[in-house]
Design an enzyme around this catalytic site. Structure first.
Site, PDB file in Angstrom:
ATOM      1  CE  LYS A 163     -11.875   0.915   2.699  1.00 54.39           C
ATOM      2  NZ  LYS A 163     -11.402   1.799   4.127  1.00 54.39           N
ATOM      3  CD  GLU A 168      -3.390  -0.428   1.920  1.00 55.16           C
ATOM      4  OE1 GLU A 168      -3.004   0.448   2.948  1.00 55.16           O
ATOM      5  OE2 GLU A 168      -4.452  -1.045   2.075  1.00 55.16           O
ATOM      6  CG  HIS A 171       8.576 -29.250  -1.105  1.00 52.67           C
ATOM      7  ND1 HIS A 171       9.069 -30.647  -1.146  1.00 52.67           N
ATOM      8  CD2 HIS A 171       9.104 -28.806   0.148  1.00 52.67           C
ATOM      9  CE1 HIS A 171      10.056 -30.747  -0.548  1.00 52.67           C
ATOM     10  NE2 HIS A 171      10.150 -29.553   0.353  1.00 52.67           N
TER      11      HIS A 171
END
Ligand code: PA5
Length: 434
Positions: A420, A285, A306
């Site tokens: 938002k 951010e 892995h």
């Protein structure tokens, strides 16, 4: 001091290029500490560490003591910067399975309001059945949808269980001192509140009550965390390439300029996963804007060797790794002998698991460096409350310096707001029709 080892980047970078950055790094550090850069109204985190408990820290300790004695479960509501820090600290210090076997005296800690999953909600309500619980509502703005929905539901559960007055003494609000819906609600309902200083952004708030209250409820010594952060504030103010903050911030920028646009932040500790999540938000951010930024990825070793190992070893050569190391714990596990030796492991008889882990670390670094992946190592030392405080502050400082070297404002997040707003419009929230 946290040691940063950059000896495994020289296949890709040249020392003179790093040294040539000295003025740039010094300027970025000064811009940050003098408060002359973009976003300078969000620098309150620089001065959060203290050596003596403040009135608010004493209140946090008192609230934590009460919660530990009257609750089987403590639910921490929050998202993003209002959630990742405490979870990171608790899981790093107590392990990902820290809730097993806990109850009153040392409550389980669950997190809510960090998503919109009904399955997660159903699981939480099952976990709370028949349990005494308290909640912390953490939201700086007080209007974020995910924690607001969880707050409404958990608050009603508390009121049904304990009555309005009984519930009141089990709700703690951590928010802005003056603004926002949560502040207003807490004042009207008479909940105990703690403050997120207005000049501290979410992702830099772990050393405020946001991180400190849940940590204290988990039994972490928050003054030790603060002492560690203060150690960092003092030690990493150094203005030279001997400062590990400079080494980390400068090398990652230099790597970025050389086409390494992805950083994998990783450790050999499973409890580190959420810490990686906290780091990911901090750097992601802060730096990901204006079309720039290193993509912050995380991995858990050796497990992810892995899965991601192939990609790291031979995929596109656009990445570098930062490996965080801790001293081995005092309690050892020693590999025993098996007379049949069908698994062929007798050659390790008498060796500790740490010994094998150390060789895995060395082997991984050598392989990845051979494959053209620069590796930065951060050696934290012992894993304890104080060191975690130091690590938080060290990384916050590194992030601020690094973002100023990159040339972005580390303290805003305009991109987060877009999602938002879109969600509010789609949900039909009044005032967001367009
Ligand atoms: O770092 C940030 O600013 C964000 O991650 C916020 O912390 C997150 O969106 C939650 O916001 P709030 O604390 O206002 O509910």
């Amino acid at each position: 001091m946290i040691k940063v080892d950059i000896s495994n980047v020289w296949g890709q970078l040249a020392l003179p290029d790093l040294l040539a950055m000295e003025k740039e790094v010094a300027a970025a550090h000064t811009t940050l500490t003098d408060g002359t850069g973009a976003g300078n109204d969000f620098l309150g985190w620089l001065n959060l560490p203290v050596r003596e408990a403040t009135e608010e820290i004493t209140r946090i300790q008192k609230a934590a003591k009460k919660i530990r004695s009257d609750s089987d479960v403590f639910v921490v509501i929050g998202i993003g910067g209002s959630y990742l820090g405490p979870r990171a600290a608790i899981e790093l210090l107590q392990g990902p399975n820290h809730n097993i076997g806990k109850g009153k005296g040392n409550p389980q800690i669950f997190f809510a309001g960090n998503g919109l999953s009904t399955r997660h909600w159903n699981e939480l309500t099952r976990l709370l059945e028949g349990k005494d619980f308290s909640i912390a509502i953490i939201s700086k703005s007080g209007t974020t949808t995910e924690p607001a929905i969880a707050t409404r539901a958990l608050r009603w559960m508390l009121e049904r269980k304990y009555g309005t007055d009984g519930a009141k003494s089990r709700i703690y609000a951590i928010t802005d001192p003056c603004k926002g819906a949560l502040r207003q609600m807490a004042t009207e309902e008479g909940w105990e509140t703690f403050i997120i200083p207005p000049n501290v952004g979410g992702r830099f708030s772990v050393l405020t009550p946001v991180g400190l209250l849940p940590m204290a409820v988990a039994g972490i010594d928050i003054m030790e965390v603060m002492n560690g952060a203060m150690d960092a504030k003092e030690a990493y103010d150094l203005r030279s390439f001997e400062n590990p903050v400079w080494q980390y911030a400068a090398v990652r920028n230099l790597l970025y300029r050389n086409g390494k646009a992805l950083e994998i932040f990783e450790s050999f500790e499973p409890g580190f996963k959420m810490f990686g999540g906290w780091w990911q938000q901090l750097f992601g951010e802060s730096e990901g804007k204006d079309g720039k930024g290193i993509f912050p990825a995380t991995a858990e070793l050796t497990a992810d060797l892995h899965s991601l190992g192939q990609m790291i070893q031979q995929g596109e050569r656009n990445l570098f790794e930062t490996m965080v190391r801790f001293d081995a714990p005092q309690t050892k596990y020693t590999i025993g002998s098996d007379w049949k030796n069908l698994d062929g492991l007798n050659y390790l008889e008498g060796r500790t698991l740490d010994f094998v882990d150390e060789k895995a670390f060395l082997g991984t670094v050598a392989a990845h460096v051979d494959g053209g992946v620069p590796v930065i190592t951060m050696d934290v030392g012992e894993l304890n409350d104080r060191k975690v405080g130091e690590l938080f502050y060290f990384l916050e400082l590194s992030c601020g310096v690094s973002a100023y070297i990159l040339g972005v404002n580390p303290f805003n997040q305009p991109g987060v707001e877009l999602y938002k707003r879109n969600m509010f419009r789609l949900l039909g929230k009044p005032g967001y029709e367009k």
